[in-house]
Design an enzyme around this catalytic site. Structure first.
Site, PDB file in Angstrom:
ATOM      1  N   GLU A 163       0.794  -1.239   0.000  1.00 21.50           N
ATOM      2  CA  GLU A 163       0.000   0.000   0.000  1.00 21.50           C
ATOM      3  C   GLU A 163       0.823   1.284   0.000  1.00 21.50           C
ATOM      4  OE1 GLU A 163      -2.611  -0.576   3.361  1.00 21.50           O
ATOM      5  OE2 GLU A 163      -3.665  -2.229   2.401  1.00 21.50           O
ATOM      6  N   GLU A 268      -5.665 -10.868  -1.754  1.00 20.60           N
ATOM      7  CA  GLU A 268      -6.512 -10.757  -0.551  1.00 20.60           C
ATOM      8  C   GLU A 268      -7.976 -10.737  -0.971  1.00 20.60           C
ATOM      9  OE1 GLU A 268      -5.263  -7.581   2.047  1.00 20.60           O
ATOM     10  OE2 GLU A 268      -3.159  -7.852   1.542  1.00 20.60           O
TER      11      GLU A 268
HETATM   12  C1  GLA Z   1      -4.986  -5.023   4.101  1.00 25.88           C
HETATM   13  C2  GLA Z   1      -3.739  -5.767   4.522  1.00 25.88           C
HETATM   14  C3  GLA Z   1      -4.022  -7.108   5.085  1.00 25.88           C
HETATM   15  C4  GLA Z   1      -5.226  -7.090   5.994  1.00 25.88           C
HETATM   16  C5  GLA Z   1      -6.394  -6.552   5.239  1.00 25.88           C
HETATM   17  C6  GLA Z   1      -7.661  -6.555   6.038  1.00 25.88           C
HETATM   18  O1  GLA Z   1      -5.449  -5.315   2.890  1.00 25.88           O
HETATM   19  O2  GLA Z   1      -2.804  -5.914   3.483  1.00 25.88           O
HETATM   20  O3  GLA Z   1      -2.906  -7.551   5.794  1.00 25.88           O
HETATM   21  O4  GLA Z   1      -4.948  -6.326   7.119  1.00 25.88           O
HETATM   22  O5  GLA Z   1      -6.092  -5.227   4.930  1.00 25.88           O
HETATM   23  O6  GLA Z   1      -7.652  -7.284   7.161  1.00 25.88           O
END
Ligand code: GLA
Length: 376
Positions: A163, A268
């Site tokens: 991020e 994710e």
């Molecule tokens: C982000 C992070 C993850 C997790 C998600 C939500 O995307 O990269 O590690 O914390 O949020 O839980």
């Protein structure tokens, strides 16, 4: 305690144990999702510490049966694995890696450099002021060398930076950026590669279907490549709400990312049914009003379940069309009951974002693709 009560309790416990055993048996006999998708991509899941420690045995059965890759949900984030400058907490991460090895899985470390869930000491001195660039470089190097070095040859891929880019394509104004500027990202990739030259290295982010964020990430990837640094894939987190974004919006980014020459992974993936205002996965975003926006606390109406399954099918069809670029689809959790979305951005809701339901059963669309591959 009265004898009668003890007998009743023993009976209940024995009954629960036999149900659990029957559930494990049933899962072990199901055909598998990882086999169904093996011609296209790896199927992964983020697992929690209970699962990695083998304590949640029905979930463990499901993970081993259906997934061939795992990611650490929380135990490798800097605040957990490196809570103080001289303190490392390797126990849960060691268990996670051991779990992956015992089950022949492709193991992904998540993550090395991230502004959130950041160890409080990492970027500041004892007075709380930002450290100098030299100090931060040394800390990043020690952190990355120690963690990547410990699992060298055992963890196959790392989310190196998480991020780092904003929606408008500019750099996020994190402490790493404030102190080191854009240089912190190539440095992180350099250190990770030095610590394990064979490990794959990824840049991971959310909302990359947005053209401006996507273009910022493409610039970043190209600049890493120009510097001769190793970058294997872009991780698209994929925390979506049903139909938002559409598979078509996401598809454009996959194609453009593929053109840079790196692979794409959905790192994710989950698809919420419950509405939210927050975009992407900014875990600091919180909303109120639980009762008004928790409409499926007891169960999911058939028509909503069908919508979810149809959207999921469109995503998987689209992923399959780009299996030359996409190498891994990783779900952020195993069953609906495990999902962080039950508590974000509003605490205590009941969401249905994952491939397996709260009874460890595959959702209809997933059952269908598993079944089809079994018939072929
Ligand atoms: C982000 C992070 C993850 C997790 C998600 C939500 O995307 O990269 O590690 O914390 O949020 O839980």
């Amino acid at each position: 305690m009265k004898l009668k009560t003890i007998i009743q309790l023993t009976f209940i416990l024995a009954f629960c144990a036999s149900c659990h055993h029957a559930k494990k048996q049933e899962i072990a006999e199901q055909p598998s999702l990882k086999e169904a998708t093996s011609g296209s991509f790896m199927m992964g899941a983020a697992i929690n510490t209970n699962q990695a420690a083998g304590k949640d045995s029905a979930a463990v059965e499901l993970i081993c049966r259906h997934f061939n890759s795992i990611v650490a949900e929380d135990c490798m984030k800097s605040e957990t694995i490196h809570p103080a400058e001289d303190v490392y907490n390797f126990g849960p991460a060691d268990e996670f890696v051991q779990f992956g090895e015992d089950n022949n899985m492709f193991i992904v470390g998540h993550n090395l450099i991230w502004h959130s869930q950041l160890a409080p000491w990492f970027c500041v001195d004892e007075e709380g002021n930002n450290v100098t660039p030299e100090v931060l470089k040394q800390r990043m190097k020690d952190h990355i060398y120690t963690i990547v070095g410990r699992y060298k040859g055992r963890i196959q891929g790392w989310d190196v930076v998480n991020e780092g880019i904003n929606d408008d394509g500019t750099y996020r104004n994190s402490k790493f950026y404030q102190i080191l500027g854009e240089e912190y990202i190539p440095l992180a990739f350099q250190y990770a590669h030095e610590a394990d030259p064979d490990a794959e290295l990824y840049y991971n982010d959310y909302s990359m279907f947005l053209p401006s964020r996507r273009d910022g990430v493409i610039k970043l990837i190209n600049s890493l490549k120009e510097k001769g640094l190793r970058i294997d894939a872009i991780g698209m987190q994929g925390h979506y709400v049903m139909g938002d974004p559409t598979p078509e919006q996401v598809e454009e980014s996959i194609i453009k990312f593929g053109e840079t020459g790196v692979k794409v992974m959905f790192t994710e993936f989950d698809m919420a049914i419950l509405p939210r205002n927050a975009q992407g996965a900014d875990i600091s975003a919180r909303e109120d009003g639980r009762d008004a926006v928790n409409p499926y606390a007891d169960s999911l109406p058939q028509e909503v379940s069908e919508q979810w399954n149809n959207w999921m099918k469109s995503y998987f069809d689209m992923f399959a069309r780009h299996s030359d670029i996409i190498t891994r689809i990783n779900m952020w959790g195993v069953t609906d009951g495990d999902s962080w979305l039950n508590n974000w951005p509003i605490k205590g809701r009941t969401d249905y974002p994952l491939l397996f339901d709260r009874n460890f059963e595959p959702k209809p669309f997933i059952a269908e693709i598993i079944q089809q591959s079994n018939n072929n």
